[in-house]
Design a protein around this motif. Structure first.
Motif: not given
Length: 187
Positions: A22-23, A138-139, A143, A145-146, A150-151, A154, A179
């Motif tokens: 997913h990343s 993710h970091n 953003l 792609t989130w 994930e907000y 994360n 994050s």
């Protein structure tokens, strides 16, 4: 290990290079499962001095093989993974290990059993690093792609698994701040 068995197992494991997670990477493409495992092993090498009492060779081996079942099942993000998915991945691992001769079969099986139990400090460190690598990825990714989940995810993902060690706990807090700053900066 007999060479044909060696090649057959590697051919199955090669799917980890094909199956994506997913990343996303900083270049904007989806990360492969193999790339995640590689960086996880690198993380274990880099933090080895923080854990002189642990068998870091074992931790690195755990990092390398932990997602082997995903060569068959593909990756399912942890926030979507069900007990049925976990059982399917466990069956995939059993099937993959059946193709290995002794002593590799027993060595891999013992590693998976130790990771599943998560009772040893080695298994706890592997799991903490596994969670931390996902947050780091993710970091690093854009953003955009989130997904909405994930907000918040994360900010807390892996906290419980990182709590076993002051070093991982502090790193987890640092990533949380990263994050928050990323969200504020890029929104």
């Amino acid at each position: 290990m007999e060479q044909r068995k060696f090649l057959e197992f590697l051919a199955l494991a090669e799917k980890l290079k094909c199956n994506t997670r997913h990343s996303f990477t900083t270049s904007g493409r989806k990360e492969s499962v193999a790339e995640h495992s590689w960086r996880l092993a690198l993380m274990a090498m880099l933090c080895a001095e923080e854990y002189p009492h642990l068998d870091m060779n074992k931790v690195i081996r755990m990092c390398i093989v932990h997602d082997l079942g995903e060569a068959v099942t593909g990756d399912i993000p942890s926030f979507y993974k069900t007990k049925d998915h976990e059982a399917e991945e466990s069956r995939a691992i059993d099937t993959l290990l059946e193709g290995l001769p002794s002593p590799q079969k027993e060595e891999f099986a013992a590693l998976f059993a130790e990771m599943d139990a998560r009772e040893t400090e080695e298994a706890k460190l592997w799991k903490a690093l596994d969670n931390l690598e996902a947050v780091i990825s993710h970091n690093e990714a854009a953003l955009s792609t989130w997904i909405p989940l994930e907000y918040t995810e994360n900010l807390v993902y892996g906290e419980a698994n990182c709590a076993f060690s002051p070093w991982t706990k502090e790193l987890r807090e640092m990533l949380k701040q990263d994050s928050i700053e990323k969200i504020e900066r890029e929104q």
